[in-house]
Design a protein around this motif. Structure first.
Motif, short mmCIF file in Angstrom:
data_model
loop_
_atom_site.label_atom_id
_atom_site.label_comp_id
_atom_site.label_asym_id
_atom_site.label_seq_id
_atom_site.Cartn_x
_atom_site.Cartn_y
_atom_site.Cartn_z
N ASP A 1 38.75 -4.31 -46.02
CA ASP A 1 37.95 -4.43 -44.81
C ASP A 1 38.48 -3.49 -43.73
OD1 ASP A 1 36.55 -5.18 -42.57
OD2 ASP A 1 37.30 -7.24 -42.50
N PRO A 2 37.69 -2.50 -43.27
CA PRO A 2 38.18 -1.56 -42.27
C PRO A 2 38.40 -2.21 -40.91
CG PRO A 2 35.85 -1.20 -42.67
CD PRO A 2 36.31 -2.19 -43.69
N SER B 1 50.33 -6.51 -46.93
CA SER B 1 50.59 -5.30 -47.72
C SER B 1 49.28 -4.55 -47.98
CB SER B 1 51.24 -5.67 -49.05
OG SER B 1 50.31 -6.33 -49.90
N TYR B 2 49.43 -3.29 -48.33
CA TYR B 2 48.26 -2.46 -48.63
C TYR B 2 47.48 -3.05 -49.81
CZ TYR B 2 45.59 1.91 -48.93
OH TYR B 2 44.59 2.85 -48.92
N GLY B 3 48.22 -3.50 -50.83
CA GLY B 3 47.56 -4.09 -51.99
C GLY B 3 46.81 -5.36 -51.66
N GLY C 1 46.87 -1.00 -37.47
CA GLY C 1 47.37 -2.02 -36.56
C GLY C 1 48.82 -1.81 -36.16
N ARG C 2 49.55 -2.90 -36.03
CA ARG C 2 50.94 -2.86 -35.57
C ARG C 2 51.78 -3.83 -36.38
NH1 ARG C 2 52.42 -7.37 -32.62
NH2 ARG C 2 50.75 -8.72 -31.85
N GLY D 1 42.91 -7.88 -36.36
CA GLY D 1 42.30 -8.82 -35.44
C GLY D 1 41.50 -9.91 -36.14
N ARG D 2 41.36 -9.79 -37.45
CA ARG D 2 40.60 -10.79 -38.21
C ARG D 2 41.41 -12.07 -38.36
NH1 ARG D 2 37.93 -9.89 -44.24
NH2 ARG D 2 37.84 -12.10 -44.84
N GLU D 3 40.75 -13.20 -38.17
CA GLU D 3 41.40 -14.48 -38.35
C GLU D 3 41.31 -14.92 -39.81
OE1 GLU D 3 40.20 -17.64 -35.80
OE2 GLU D 3 41.37 -16.90 -34.10
N THR D 4 42.41 -15.50 -40.30
CA THR D 4 42.43 -16.09 -41.63
C THR D 4 43.18 -17.41 -41.53
OG1 THR D 4 43.01 -15.67 -43.96
CG2 THR D 4 44.56 -14.89 -42.29
#
Length: 264
Positions: free
Chosen positions: A166-167, A155-157, A136-137, A171-174
């Motif tokens: 999740d690949p 973060s990556y962790g 992403g950005r 764009g996923r909403e949380t």
């Protein structure tokens, strides 16, 4: 060498005869090693290891000082939102000047909400570090406008532990502190900002300060980070900041007792 092994066998026998003392000694040793390791980790991240950002020699922390405050003054103090906005608008020595603050937050994961440490950053901060995400950005100035859709870099962790790597995470909403939030990027493994924190942020989201209503000048809560323009020295930047604060004191409010300081 034989004497050494005799001493070892004698020590083992004595420890075996006093199990309570042995357990206490081992626990104290473990705590001492743990504390030393923790302290070294911070020192290594902040002082010994080069900062993992683009041209770190140009990055300068900016603080507020109140040298006439009782009991020796206040040094390396936070800045207020109006001070940050004034300095960012008026300074000429800096490529960028950004703010951040850390706080606890709740974010919805795959299964349940998770308590994390969050870094609220002004829109250009991650860009000014010169880092690129793994996916992403990073947060941009347009994300930091008042009323803009809430977005976050994680973060990556956090991507692995909270979202199951999740690949399709971008764009996923949380849900972030009860409001909808779109994940726009995953930072590379090992990325930290600010560096050297014992409990580093796991999520970064825009501050979204409203210039029309930034809050009071007495509310100091923001850390500031600037990137100097090419050829500008910290001393030159310090001189400019001092002149600006003096001018602010003459035009806006009685701030003659306050001054900014810089440190790389």
């Amino acid at each position: 060498m034989e004497t050494f092994w005799q001493d070892v066998r004698f020590s083992v026998r004595m420890l075996a005869k006093n199990p309570g003392f042995t357990i206490a000694a081992v626990l104290c040793l473990m705590l001492g090693i743990g504390a030393t390791t923790g302290i070294f980790s911070v020192v290594n991240a902040v002082l010994l290891r080069p900062l993992p950002y683009a041209h770190p020699e140009q990055l300068i922390r900016v603080y507020t000082e109140f040298p006439t405050f009782p009991n020796g003054g206040l040094h390396r103090f936070w800045a207020s939102a109006p001070e940050f906005l004034d300095l960012r608008h008026d300074t000429k020595s800096w490529q960028s000047l950004d703010a951040w603050i850390t706080s606890g937050a709740n974010i919805a994961g795959n299964e349940q909400p998770v308590r994390i440490t969050s870094g609220l950053v002004s829109g250009g901060l991650l860009e000014s570090l010169g880092v690129t995400p793994a996916l992403g950005r990073v947060i941009s100035p347009s994300d930091d406008l008042p009323g803009a859709t809430r977005v976050a870099d994680i973060s990556y962790g956090t991507w692995q532990s909270v979202f199951g790597a999740d690949p399709n995470i971008v764009g996923r909403e949380t849900t972030y502190n009860g409001t909808k939030c779109t994940i726009i990027g995953v930072m590379k493994r090992g990325f930290e900002f600010p560096p050297g924190e014992i409990d580093p942020p796991q999520v970064w989201t825009p501050i979204q300060i409203d210039p029309a209503s930034p809050g009071g000048r007495s509310s100091h809560s923001f850390y500031l980070l600037g990137r100097l323009k090419n050829g500008v020295t910290p001393a030159q930047a310090q001189s400019e900041l001092s002149a600006l604060v003096q001018a602010y004191g003459e035009k806006k409010a009685p701030k003659a007792s306050r001054r900014p300081t810089t440190t790389s």
